[in-house]
Design a protein around this motif. Structure first.
Motif, PDB file in Angstrom:
ATOM      1  N   VAL A 190       0.870  -1.507   0.080  1.00  0.00           N
ATOM      2  CA  VAL A 190       0.653   0.021   0.017  1.00  0.00           C
ATOM      3  C   VAL A 190       0.810   0.808   0.640  1.00  0.00           C
ATOM      4  O   VAL A 190       1.475   1.685   0.689  1.00  0.00           O
ATOM      5  N   GLN A 191       0.330   2.339  -0.684  1.00  0.00           N
ATOM      6  CA  GLN A 191       1.054   3.271  -0.676  1.00  0.00           C
ATOM      7  C   GLN A 191       0.087   4.247  -0.184  1.00  0.00           C
ATOM      8  O   GLN A 191      -0.777   4.403  -0.124  1.00  0.00           O
ATOM      9  N   ILE A 192       1.246   4.932   1.169  1.00  0.00           N
ATOM     10  CA  ILE A 192       0.816   5.772   2.165  1.00  0.00           C
ATOM     11  C   ILE A 192       0.969   7.152   1.895  1.00  0.00           C
ATOM     12  O   ILE A 192       1.883   7.203   1.443  1.00  0.00           O
ATOM     13  N   PRO A 193      -0.131   8.031   1.748  1.00  0.00           N
ATOM     14  CA  PRO A 193      -0.143   9.894   0.955  1.00  0.00           C
ATOM     15  C   PRO A 193       0.294   9.711   2.013  1.00  0.00           C
ATOM     16  O   PRO A 193       0.582   9.524   3.370  1.00  0.00           O
ATOM     17  N   THR A 194       1.759  10.762   1.951  1.00  0.00           N
ATOM     18  CA  THR A 194       2.205  11.850   2.885  1.00  0.00           C
ATOM     19  C   THR A 194       1.248  12.311   3.639  1.00  0.00           C
ATOM     20  O   THR A 194       1.645  13.221   4.438  1.00  0.00           O
TER      21      THR A 194
END
Length: 177
Positions: free
Chosen positions: A172-176
């Motif tokens: 999963v790519q977690i938004p910053t």
């Protein structure tokens, strides 16, 4: 500590597997708060109760993960120091605190537990933060992971869920922002 009538109607109750491996509902030992009329005079202990939905519980977790700030409003409800303190081991002189067997006081409700978090590597300490166990593990947990198993303590199940969750999070790519 006392759910609304709507919450009580949506309660899933407690379930466990019987000797034949069948999933059966068991009587929840603290039934009184589930009926508002019976809840008067009921002892509201800190170790039992707190009814809510998964969505409501997720809001609490989100605040903890966001250093005490409600993401939607930006309101701080806990200091960052309080959050840090919650997840710090308060029993550093007892690194094997959770590595003791817990007998099943009520075997019809609770499974005997050889230790509270069996997947904690032997060289890692286990302890107690402010309100929950601090147990790192091989499933993907950090050294400051807090947890509590509750009455049903289905360790085998939570280990499988943790392993699946952490495996999924790796992708999963977690938004910053």
């Amino acid at each position: 500590m006392v759910p609304s009538a709507g919450m009580a109607a949506r309660s899933t109750g407690m379930w466990q597997r019987n000797e034949n491996g069948e999933l059966v509902q068991v009587t929840y030992p603290l039934q009184a708060p589930l009926t508002a009329s019976a809840a008067g005079g009921f002892f509201h202990s800190g170790g039992a109760g707190l009814f809510g939905s998964v969505r409501e519980f997720s809001k609490i977790l989100r605040v903890l993960l966001n250093d005490g700030v409600v993401a939607e409003t930006g309101q701080r409800i806990l200091s960052a120091d309080s959050i840090s303190d919650m997840f710090a081991n308060k029993l550093p002189d007892q690194p094997n605190f959770a590595r003791q067997a817990l007998p099943a006081v009520k075997p019809e409700l609770v499974y005997e537990t050889p230790e509270l978090y069996p997947l904690c590597p032997a060289d890692k300490p286990q302890g107690w933060g402010l309100g929950f166990m601090i147990s790192p593990g091989i499933t993907g947990r950090s050294d400051a992971t807090g947890h509590w198993s509750g009455l049903s303590n289905a360790a085998e199940l939570w280990v499988r869920v943790e392993q699946a969750l952490y495996a999924a999070l790796e992708n999963v790519q977690i938004p910053t922002s």
